[in-house]
Design an enzyme around this catalytic site. Structure first.
Site, PDB file in Angstrom:
ATOM      1  N   LYS A  90       0.853  -1.188   0.000  1.00 16.04           N
ATOM      2  CA  LYS A  90       0.000   0.000   0.000  1.00 16.04           C
ATOM      3  C   LYS A  90       0.880   1.226   0.000  1.00 16.04           C
ATOM      4  CE  LYS A  90      -3.869   2.203   0.312  1.00 16.04           C
ATOM      5  NZ  LYS A  90      -3.418   2.896  -0.933  1.00 16.04           N
ATOM      6  N   GLN A 111       7.193   3.981   3.916  1.00 18.31           N
ATOM      7  CA  GLN A 111       5.792   3.565   3.903  1.00 18.31           C
ATOM      8  C   GLN A 111       5.587   2.279   4.704  1.00 18.31           C
ATOM      9  OE1 GLN A 111       3.801   5.595   1.456  1.00 18.31           O
ATOM     10  NE2 GLN A 111       2.155   4.980   2.813  1.00 18.31           N
ATOM     11  N   LYS A 114       5.501   3.286   8.328  1.00 17.05           N
ATOM     12  CA  LYS A 114       4.325   4.128   8.561  1.00 17.05           C
ATOM     13  C   LYS A 114       3.050   3.288   8.578  1.00 17.05           C
ATOM     14  CE  LYS A 114       3.962   7.379   5.506  1.00 17.05           C
ATOM     15  NZ  LYS A 114       3.581   8.333   4.437  1.00 17.05           N
ATOM     16  N   LYS A 126       5.296   1.683  -3.066  1.00 18.15           N
ATOM     17  CA  LYS A 126       5.297   3.047  -3.605  1.00 18.15           C
ATOM     18  C   LYS A 126       5.576   2.968  -5.096  1.00 18.15           C
ATOM     19  CE  LYS A 126       4.724   7.177  -1.947  1.00 18.15           C
ATOM     20  NZ  LYS A 126       4.077   7.624  -0.694  1.00 18.15           N
ATOM     21  N   ASP A 166       0.051  10.650  -4.461  1.00 20.57           N
ATOM     22  CA  ASP A 166       1.161  11.288  -3.752  1.00 20.57           C
ATOM     23  C   ASP A 166       1.379  12.583  -4.550  1.00 20.57           C
ATOM     24  OD1 ASP A 166       3.327  10.402  -1.555  1.00 20.57           O
ATOM     25  OD2 ASP A 166       4.364  11.602  -3.045  1.00 20.57           O
TER      26      ASP A 166
HETATM   27  N1  GLU Z   1       1.144   9.007  -0.492  1.00 23.66           N
HETATM   28  C1  GLU Z   1       0.554   8.990   0.801  1.00 23.66           C
HETATM   29  C2  GLU Z   1       1.601   8.634   1.832  1.00 23.66           C
HETATM   30  O1  GLU Z   1       2.734   9.040   1.694  1.00 23.66           O
HETATM   31  C3  GLU Z   1      -0.719   8.160   0.856  1.00 23.66           C
HETATM   32  C4  GLU Z   1      -0.551   6.718   0.516  1.00 23.66           C
HETATM   33  C5  GLU Z   1      -1.857   5.944   0.482  1.00 23.66           C
HETATM   34  O2  GLU Z   1      -2.904   6.466   0.827  1.00 23.66           O
HETATM   35  O3  GLU Z   1      -1.771   4.767   0.093  1.00 23.66           O
HETATM   36  O4  GLU Z   1       1.363   7.996   2.817  1.00 23.66           O
END
Ligand code: GLU
Length: 449
Positions: A90, A111, A114, A126, A166
């Protein structure tokens, strides 16, 4: 430093010498994991860290598209499926001309941690392209997105990998990308992308979620200091979706964002970006594709500082919300000299490692890391996925309530993780450790591969 940890970092430096952003994030995260690695010698035997810094896979593809004048252009697309131990990959797609594999890998690595911190079942991924959306017509954007999805669709799916937006990818691009995916697959699998428009499966609050979540996180930090958000001045950068959400929620809670920035410079609005007219204008600025923050100064008669960054402005809270490496040592010194007490990162890796270390060492400065602060965006994406698989739509109140709870939990988990390893009140290390632990447990349980 722990010998195994040091070796993994050295290997990454040697192997990715031409990808400085990736080295930067690996160094920042792994360094703060030292007490955990010391306590878990079993990780070395199965090379847990070495596996964590190696993406599970990464795709590179050609994307050709036709400009309005009939000429054809070629860009490169990437998708990195970094770590799928705790859920489908994701993470967003970034369309920006400076995108290259080092940017995609740094974002994918961040990511992973996070997404783990959100407590939701989402792995790290990503993607993006070196396509430059600036000045492109709507038809050009549509053709580019269609071509991009023609290459990408075979690698993604609601249970496999779920891209989102993004920088350079907003609701419009997600719409075109989803339309093409639906056309290619012949089925309505809308859980394949998040950040969708509400009419075809988007979640209420998703557009605001990153900014709202950041402000909810800030409230936790302020509460810890016995302070309230009411009356606080906030220095932001950028003027995109994230900054817009911060302005909106801050205004609602009685605080005000006084700076915004763009590639052309920054604006200072002492009254704050607080009225609906001003906040709505940010959306117009973004949609115009002009990528200029000066438009705000012209419209509302405030001061514009060409080619400068806003970090010299004295505020209560600094929230870098534009892009990576926006705050270097020089600016960090300026921020500290201004007596700023709260340094709350919002954009992914907005601070260079030396500047971050410097700010963390300043007595009286509280630093919060982006991977925790901006996690509300991807968390709400996971809520969007949940709604899509339930074939239901949740109310605004329900999504907002869950978002707030998730942000509170991220904050608490970070505080507790740092305390557990004797690091005191350290939100940066705490976020890295808490994010790491869940992925580590899942990888340990699933065997070595
Ligand atoms: N690009 C956003 C981030 O850096 C959102 C990613 C998403 O919603 O999958 O977390």
């Amino acid at each position: 430093m722990n010998a195994y940890l040091a070796r993994v970092i050295e290997n990454v430096k040697a192997k990715h010498a031409d990808e400085p952003e990736f080295i930067q994030t690996v160094e920042e995260v792994l360094t703060s994991l030292e007490p955990v690695i010391e306590k878990h010698p079993e990780y070395e035997k199965v090379d847990l860290l070495g596996r964590m810094v190696e993406p599970e896979r990464m795709f590179t593809f050609r994307v050709c598209w036709m400009a309005d004048d009939g000429t054809w252009h070629t860009n490169t697309g990437w998708r990195c499926q970094f770590n799928g131990a705790i859920g489908p990959y994701k993470g967003g797609l970034r369309f920006q001309k400076n995108v290259y594999p080092g940017i995609i890998k740094f974002l994918g690595f961040e990511q992973t941690f996070k997404n783990s911190l959100t407590g939701l079942p989402i792995g790290g991924g990503k993607g993006g392209s070196d396509f430059d959306p600036a000045g492109k017509s709507d038809a050009e954007i549509m053709r580019f997105c269609q071509s991009y999805m023609q290459a990408l669709y075979r690698y993604i799916g609601p249970d496999v990998d779920v891209p989102a937006g993004d920088m350079g990818v907003g609701a419009r691009e997600i719409g075109y990308l989803y339309g093409e995916y639906r056309r290619l697959k012949g089925s309505f699998e809308n859980g394949v992308l998040t950040g969708k428009g509400f009419s075809y499966g988007g979640s209420l609050i998703r557009p605001e979620a990153t900014g709202f979540g950041a402000v909810y996180y800030l409230e936790n930090v302020l509460k810890h200091e016995g302070e309230s958000i009411q009356g606080k001045t906030i220095g932001c950068a950028g003027f995109g979706n994230v900054t817009w959400g911060i302005c909106k929620k801050a205004a609602e809670l009685g605080a005000k964002v006084v700076t915004l920035s763009g590639p052309d410079g920054y604006i200072y609005d002492p009254d704050g970006v607080t009225t609906a007219e001003k906040i709505d204008y940010l959306v117009e600025m973004r949609n115009s594709g002009r990528n200029r923050v000066q438009d705000y100064a012209d419209k509302f008669g405030v001061k514009f500082f060409p080619k400068e960054k806003p970090w010299g402005v004295k505020v209560d809270v600094v929230m870098p919300s534009a892009m990576q490496n926006d705050v270097h040592m020089e600016q960090a010194k300026q921020i500290a000299a201004n007596g700023v007490k709260y340094y709350i990162e919002v954009a992914n890796m907005p601070t260079t490692n030396d500047a971050l270390k410097f700010l963390m060492e300043q007595p009286g400065v509280i630093v919060a890391p982006s991977k925790a602060v901006n996690a509300g965006g991807v968390a709400t994406s996971a809520l969007e996925m949940a709604q899509n698989s339930e074939r239901l739509v949740w109310t605004e109140e329900e999504v907002d309530k869950q978002l707030r709870q998730i942000m509170d939990t991220i904050y608490t988990m970070s505080v507790e993780a740092a305390e557990k390893y004797g690091l005191g009140y350290n939100l940066v290390a705490g976020a890295n450790i808490a994010g790491f632990q869940r992925v580590a447990d899942a990888m340990m349980a699933q065997g070595v591969f």
